[in-house]
Design an enzyme around this catalytic site. Structure first.
Site, short mmCIF file in Angstrom:
data_model
loop_
_atom_site.label_atom_id
_atom_site.label_comp_id
_atom_site.label_asym_id
_atom_site.label_seq_id
_atom_site.Cartn_x
_atom_site.Cartn_y
_atom_site.Cartn_z
N VAL A 83 0.87 -1.18 0.00
CA VAL A 83 0.00 0.00 0.00
C VAL A 83 0.91 1.23 0.00
O VAL A 83 1.78 1.37 0.86
CB VAL A 83 -0.94 0.03 1.23
N ILE A 84 0.68 2.09 -0.99
CA ILE A 84 1.55 3.26 -1.16
C ILE A 84 0.75 4.53 -0.94
O ILE A 84 -0.26 4.75 -1.61
CB ILE A 84 2.20 3.25 -2.56
N GLU A 87 -0.12 6.84 -3.78
CA GLU A 87 -0.96 6.27 -4.84
C GLU A 87 -2.44 6.31 -4.51
O GLU A 87 -3.26 6.02 -5.35
CB GLU A 87 -0.58 4.79 -5.08
N THR A 88 -2.78 6.57 -3.27
CA THR A 88 -4.19 6.48 -2.93
C THR A 88 -4.60 7.47 -1.85
O THR A 88 -3.87 7.66 -0.87
CB THR A 88 -4.57 5.05 -2.45
N HIS A 90 -7.13 6.94 -0.05
CA HIS A 90 -7.65 6.19 1.09
C HIS A 90 -6.62 5.21 1.66
O HIS A 90 -6.94 4.15 2.15
CB HIS A 90 -8.99 5.53 0.78
N PHE A 114 2.18 -10.31 9.19
CA PHE A 114 1.86 -9.05 8.51
C PHE A 114 3.00 -8.72 7.55
O PHE A 114 3.94 -8.02 7.89
CB PHE A 114 1.68 -7.95 9.56
N ARG A 128 11.52 -2.13 -0.35
CA ARG A 128 11.15 -3.10 0.69
C ARG A 128 10.65 -4.42 0.09
O ARG A 128 10.18 -5.29 0.79
CB ARG A 128 10.08 -2.51 1.60
N1 INI Z 1 -4.89 -2.04 -2.46
C1 INI Z 1 -3.60 -2.26 -2.18
O1 INI Z 1 -3.24 -3.40 -1.82
N2 INI Z 1 -2.69 -1.28 -2.28
C2 INI Z 1 -3.03 -0.01 -2.66
O2 INI Z 1 -2.11 0.87 -2.71
C3 INI Z 1 -4.38 0.25 -2.98
N3 INI Z 1 -4.77 1.56 -3.40
O3 INI Z 1 -3.90 2.34 -3.80
O4 INI Z 1 -5.97 1.89 -3.44
C4 INI Z 1 -5.32 -0.80 -2.86
N4 INI Z 1 -6.63 -0.60 -3.14
C5 INI Z 1 -7.57 -1.66 -3.36
C6 INI Z 1 -8.20 -2.17 -2.08
O5 INI Z 1 -7.25 -2.92 -1.35
C7 INI Z 1 -9.39 -3.06 -2.34
O6 INI Z 1 -9.01 -4.17 -3.11
C8 INI Z 1 -10.54 -2.34 -3.05
O7 INI Z 1 -10.87 -1.16 -2.39
C9 INI Z 1 -11.79 -3.27 -3.10
O8 INI Z 1 -12.26 -3.57 -1.79
#
Ligand code: INI
Length: 172
Positions: A83-84, A87-88, A90, A114, A128
């Site tokens: 998760v970056i 990039e998001t 949320h 984890f 990483r």
């Molecule tokens: N999921 C990730 O694993 N990494 C991310 O950076 C990411 N971003 O950027 O949104 C991400 N989004 C998808 C999320 O995990 C769910 O699959 C989606 O919201 C459906 O429930």
């Protein structure tokens, strides 16, 4: 005083491992999967003792880890994702939900590692995932083996007659 120290052995033989991995940022999570499998193999895991379950994103890791844990087939689960923040919008929701794999461990009694990279930038994430600063999948696999062994050791104490009496001499 020198109390006895218990530490899980680093041997994967005789254990079964589930890897649950996110497809989001799959160019990086594939490196984490490779690292985890390599780590398990290096500690003696056989091919048929490791299975990989793919999920769309890190948000889905806890629910699927829970399903796997409830099936009772695996001694430890390794949750992998990237998760970056950049990039998001949320980030906090996704990363926060992913971290709930810890609660799955507590609720099911099956250890869940984890192995989720939470990074500020893509560059940090890349580093990483096995480029510069190690591979979080590999690290999580080693932890899974150690904890699976420690759990088994602690569990086996329950079966030993006299353990309860030793711990609670006042209980009859
Ligand atoms: N999921 C990730 O694993 N990494 C991310 O950076 C990411 N971003 O950027 O949104 C991400 N989004 C998808 C999320 O995990 C769910 O699959 C989606 O919201 C459906 O429930």
């Amino acid at each position: 005083m020198k109390p006895k120290i218990h530490r899980g052995r680093l041997s994967a033989e005789g254990f079964r491992f589930a890897v649950v991995a996110s497809r989001w940022n799959d160019f990086l999570t594939s490196k984490l999967i490779d690292g985890a499998v390599e780590g398990l193999e290096s500690l003696g895991a056989s091919e048929d003792s490791v299975e990989v379950f793919m999920v769309p994103g890190s948000f889905e890791l806890p629910s699927v880890a829970q399903k796997i844990a409830e099936g009772g087939e695996f001694d430890a689960i390794i949750a992998l994702g990237v998760v970056i923040r950049g990039e998001t919008a949320h980030f906090d929701y996704v990363a926060g939900e992913a971290a709930k794999v810890g609660q799955v461990s507590l609720d099911t009694g099956v250890p869940v590692m984890f192995g989720v990279v939470t990074a500020e930038t893509l560059e940090q994430a890349i580093n990483r995932c096995g480029v510069k600063a190690g591979n979080k999948g590999y690290e999580a696999a080693l932890s899974a083996v150690e904890i699976a062994n420690l759990y088994r050791e602690i569990e086996s104490r329950k079966q030993e007659p006299g353990v309860k009496e030793k711990a609670f001499p006042h209980v009859v």
